[in-house]
Design a protein around this motif. Structure first.
Motif, PDB file in Angstrom:
ATOM      1  N   SER A   1       0.947  -1.258   0.107  1.00 10.60           N
ATOM      2  CA  SER A   1      -0.051   0.027  -0.018  1.00 10.60           C
ATOM      3  C   SER A   1       0.880   1.249  -0.086  1.00 10.60           C
ATOM      4  O   SER A   1       0.623   2.330  -0.822  1.00 10.60           O
ATOM      5  N   ASP A   2       1.860   1.297   0.970  1.00  7.30           N
ATOM      6  CA  ASP A   2       2.736   2.478   0.821  1.00  7.30           C
ATOM      7  C   ASP A   2       3.558   2.497  -0.482  1.00  7.30           C
ATOM      8  O   ASP A   2       3.945   3.495  -0.783  1.00  7.30           O
ATOM      9  N   TYR A   3       3.988   1.395  -1.037  1.00  6.16           N
ATOM     10  CA  TYR A   3       4.852   1.650  -2.191  1.00  6.16           C
ATOM     11  C   TYR A   3       3.860   2.022  -3.484  1.00  6.16           C
ATOM     12  O   TYR A   3       4.479   3.053  -4.214  1.00  6.16           O
ATOM     13  N   ASP A   4       2.662   1.607  -3.403  1.00  2.50           N
ATOM     14  CA  ASP A   4       1.842   2.045  -4.517  1.00  2.50           C
ATOM     15  C   ASP A   4       1.578   3.387  -4.395  1.00  2.50           C
ATOM     16  O   ASP A   4       1.448   4.039  -5.448  1.00  2.50           O
ATOM     17  N   SER A   5       1.457   3.963  -3.293  1.00  4.53           N
ATOM     18  CA  SER A   5       1.278   5.511  -3.070  1.00  4.53           C
ATOM     19  C   SER A   5       2.362   6.447  -3.413  1.00  4.53           C
ATOM     20  O   SER A   5       2.293   7.351  -3.959  1.00  4.53           O
ATOM     21  N   LEU A   6       3.799   5.653  -3.096  1.00  4.65           N
ATOM     22  CA  LEU A   6       4.859   6.207  -3.444  1.00  4.65           C
ATOM     23  C   LEU A   6       4.934   6.316  -5.044  1.00  4.65           C
ATOM     24  O   LEU A   6       5.426   7.449  -5.344  1.00  4.65           O
ATOM     25  N   MET A   7       4.615   5.313  -5.698  1.00  2.00           N
ATOM     26  CA  MET A   7       4.741   5.254  -7.094  1.00  2.00           C
ATOM     27  C   MET A   7       3.789   6.187  -7.838  1.00  2.00           C
ATOM     28  O   MET A   7       3.914   6.690  -8.851  1.00  2.00           O
ATOM     29  N   ASN A   8       2.792   6.485  -7.275  1.00  2.00           N
ATOM     30  CA  ASN A   8       1.826   7.338  -7.595  1.00  2.00           C
ATOM     31  C   ASN A   8       1.717   8.896  -7.463  1.00  2.00           C
ATOM     32  O   ASN A   8       0.999   9.618  -7.660  1.00  2.00           O
ATOM     33  N   SER A   9       2.835   9.206  -6.383  1.00  2.00           N
ATOM     34  CA  SER A   9       3.130  10.409  -5.837  1.00  2.00           C
ATOM     35  C   SER A   9       3.499  11.315  -6.991  1.00  2.00           C
ATOM     36  O   SER A   9       4.210  10.988  -8.096  1.00  2.00           O
ATOM     37  N   TYR A  10       3.298  12.670  -6.788  1.00  4.85           N
ATOM     38  CA  TYR A  10       3.551  13.664  -7.825  1.00  4.85           C
ATOM     39  C   TYR A  10       5.058  13.713  -8.364  1.00  4.85           C
ATOM     40  O   TYR A  10       5.380  13.587  -9.552  1.00  4.85           O
ATOM     41  N   LEU A  11       6.045  13.742  -7.473  1.00  6.42           N
ATOM     42  CA  LEU A  11       7.394  13.564  -7.980  1.00  6.42           C
ATOM     43  C   LEU A  11       7.733  12.309  -8.471  1.00  6.42           C
ATOM     44  O   LEU A  11       8.763  12.440  -9.701  1.00  6.42           O
ATOM     45  N   PHE A  12       7.329  11.167  -8.003  1.00  3.62           N
ATOM     46  CA  PHE A  12       7.742  10.140  -8.739  1.00  3.62           C
ATOM     47  C   PHE A  12       7.055  10.201 -10.541  1.00  3.62           C
ATOM     48  O   PHE A  12       7.741   9.736 -11.444  1.00  3.62           O
ATOM     49  N   ARG A  13       6.031  10.418 -10.494  1.00  3.05           N
ATOM     50  CA  ARG A  13       5.219  10.605 -11.550  1.00  3.05           C
ATOM     51  C   ARG A  13       5.842  11.741 -12.805  1.00  3.05           C
ATOM     52  O   ARG A  13       6.002  11.254 -13.751  1.00  3.05           O
ATOM     53  N   ARG A  14       6.229  12.531 -12.176  1.00  2.00           N
ATOM     54  CA  ARG A  14       6.790  13.678 -13.003  1.00  2.00           C
ATOM     55  C   ARG A  14       8.266  13.456 -13.577  1.00  2.00           C
ATOM     56  O   ARG A  14       8.709  13.745 -14.234  1.00  2.00           O
ATOM     57  N   TYR A  15       8.974  13.024 -12.364  1.00  2.77           N
ATOM     58  CA  TYR A  15      10.502  12.987 -12.939  1.00  2.77           C
ATOM     59  C   TYR A  15      11.041  11.673 -12.702  1.00  2.77           C
ATOM     60  O   TYR A  15      12.174  11.384 -13.123  1.00  2.77           O
ATOM     61  N   ALA A  16      10.470  10.608 -12.115  1.00  2.63           N
ATOM     62  CA  ALA A  16      11.059   9.435 -11.972  1.00  2.63           C
ATOM     63  C   ALA A  16      11.104   8.614 -13.545  1.00  2.63           C
ATOM     64  O   ALA A  16      10.169   8.669 -14.253  1.00  2.63           O
ATOM     65  N   ASP A  17      12.217   8.384 -14.047  1.00  2.00           N
ATOM     66  CA  ASP A  17      12.220   7.548 -15.213  1.00  2.00           C
ATOM     67  C   ASP A  17      12.593   6.071 -14.788  1.00  2.00           C
ATOM     68  O   ASP A  17      13.893   5.622 -14.781  1.00  2.00           O
ATOM     69  N   LEU A  18      11.545   5.146 -14.809  1.00  2.00           N
ATOM     70  CA  LEU A  18      11.786   3.816 -14.468  1.00  2.00           C
ATOM     71  C   LEU A  18      11.671   2.913 -15.557  1.00  2.00           C
ATOM     72  O   LEU A  18      11.310   1.860 -15.654  1.00  2.00           O
ATOM     73  N   SER A  19      11.591   3.738 -16.805  1.00  2.00           N
ATOM     74  CA  SER A  19      11.572   2.620 -18.175  1.00  2.00           C
ATOM     75  C   SER A  19      12.895   1.955 -18.432  1.00  2.00           C
ATOM     76  O   SER A  19      12.803   0.940 -18.937  1.00  2.00           O
ATOM     77  N   ARG A  20      13.884   2.073 -17.594  1.00  2.00           N
ATOM     78  CA  ARG A  20      15.305   1.474 -17.717  1.00  2.00           C
ATOM     79  C   ARG A  20      15.317   0.297 -16.573  1.00  2.00           C
ATOM     80  O   ARG A  20      16.531  -0.105 -16.447  1.00  2.00           O
TER      81      ARG A  20
END
Length: 417
Positions: A42-61
């Protein structure tokens, strides 16, 4: 701490008995791991949907490494690795600890790469605070168990932030918590408060595992377990008399420390998550509304909130003391150039509208039973992440909204309270 050593397959395997548990240790460990894993997800899912992760994190690699089958790794290997770790806290090994290691390396393997990346980001902050209070460095991994390293994590009981402080404990350690500020979400202040609290708990019990247990369930519950055990003074000796969550909490900490140390041996790699966000912080000593900061710096309200999660109502009460404001580095010159204008605009807003100029406290921070609050679903959000943000459960959300499944759509309006 005294250990019981057994000779197994030519190695000295550290195995601690769990007398009096009343059930199979492996089964007990599995049940406790299940309970903690649900909160972690639950905490992880919330983290991944947070604004900073959605805008800045590049997890494609993110690298899909070949995960080593944990069940194929023998007890003697795990035990020797734990003993070889350079830690102050004894990393005991038994079937309960193994259950929690399996949880992280099996069901959570696709999430632990992000934890490895975040650990590098937060480590300097955690280590500085822990060193200041003479607390073992390995306790930095307690934040994995507490919040999945999510500064926006909120528990159903009301604990908040990376270190999951309850209201009363946070106030006790100098964290300001009121209608406009919640410093439990301030990474720096909360880390220092957590280190101070753990230092004090160790002073009470003179044992780091008991101090960690007390951090989870309170010193009173640990003292009760000691009394019910007949005066035993180690975690594993009082294990059967501790609250169920705490029985899993300490093994989860040992397991997280193991995984963060030996992840290469199990095929894990840090995620290639690059967050190219450089920030600076200034101290604000005059009242300041986020709406005026956003207008004159070009930083959106959503980003201001993400960078400054301790401010619950988009308002910095600077006239009551100096408070930090974090902005992207490239916007800092705009803040300096327009500072007088922003302060004047804030003063004018407050003079004409009074308290009405201060936005209502955001629902995600203050939802209370019966308030009839709603949440608009954003892209990528799940019922689990929404429940975590509002301190409720998936089952409760489904009941409030008459949902028959976990499927939700972007733009959908959900009642959260």
């Amino acid at each position: 701490m005294r250990h019981v050593s057994l000779l197994v397959f030519g190695f000295y395997l550290l195995v601690l008995p769990l007398a009096g548990m009343g059930q199979n240790p492996a089964a007990a460990g599995q049940n406790e791991a299940e309970m903690l894993s649900a909160r972690f997800v639950s905490d992880y899912d919330s983290l991944m949907n947070s604004y900073l992760f959605r805008r800045y994190a590049d997890l494609s690699r993110r690298q899909k490494a070949a995960i080593v089958d944990f069940d194929g790794v023998g007890d003697s290997v795990i035990a020797l690795r734990l003993r070889a770790m350079h830690t102050v806290i004894p990393m005991n090994y038994n079937e309960v600890v193994r259950s929690h290691i399996r949880m992280y390396l099996s069901r959570m393997a696709n999430r632990m790469d992000v934890m490895l990346t975040l650990a590098e980001f937060y480590a300097p902050v955690f280590e500085e605070s822990l060193a200041r209070w003479n607390v073992p460095e390995e306790i930095k991994y307690l934040t994995i168990v507490e919040s999945a390293m999510n500064p926006e994590a909120t528990s159903r009981k009301g604990a908040a932030g990376l270190w999951q402080f309850m209201y009363a404990t946070g106030k006790m350690y100098g964290l300001e918590v009121n209608s406009v500020i919640d410093e439990r979400r301030d990474t720096y202040k909360a880390s220092d408060a957590a280190a101070h609290h753990l230092h004090d708990l160790h002073g009470i019990f003179d044992d780091w595992l008991l101090a960690i247990a007390a951090y989870n369930c309170g010193a009173g519950n640990v003292n009760k377990a000691i009394a019910r055990s007949g005066g035993k003074r180690t975690f594993w000796e009082i294990y059967p008399w501790l609250p169920r969550e705490t029985r899993g909490y300490v093994p989860a900490f040992i397991a997280a420390t193991y995984v963060m140390t030996y992840y290469p041996e199990h095929g894990l790699r840090p995620a290639k998550a690059v967050i190219p966000l450089r920030t600076d912080t200034v101290m604000i000593e005059r009242n300041l509304l986020f709406c005026h900061v956003s207008r004159y710096t070009g930083v959106s309200l959503e980003e201001l909130r993400a960078l400054n999660p301790q401010y619950r109502a988009d308002f910095i009460p600077g006239e009551e003391g100096a408070y930090p404001l974090c902005l992207p580095t490239e916007r800092m010159s705009d803040l300096i150039n327009w500072a007088d204008t922003m302060f004047a605009a804030t003063a004018d807003s407050l003079a004409h509208a009074g308290k009405a100029a201060i936005p209502q406290v955001r629902a995600s921070k203050t939802s209370t039973p019966g308030s009839g609050m709603y949440h608009k679903v954003r892209r990528g959000e799940t019922l689990s992440s929404i429940a975590s943000k509002h301190g409720t459960t998936v089952q409760r959300l489904k009941k409030l909204n008459g949902l028959k499944s976990d499927k939700i759509r972007e733009g959908q309006r959900l009642r959260v309270r």
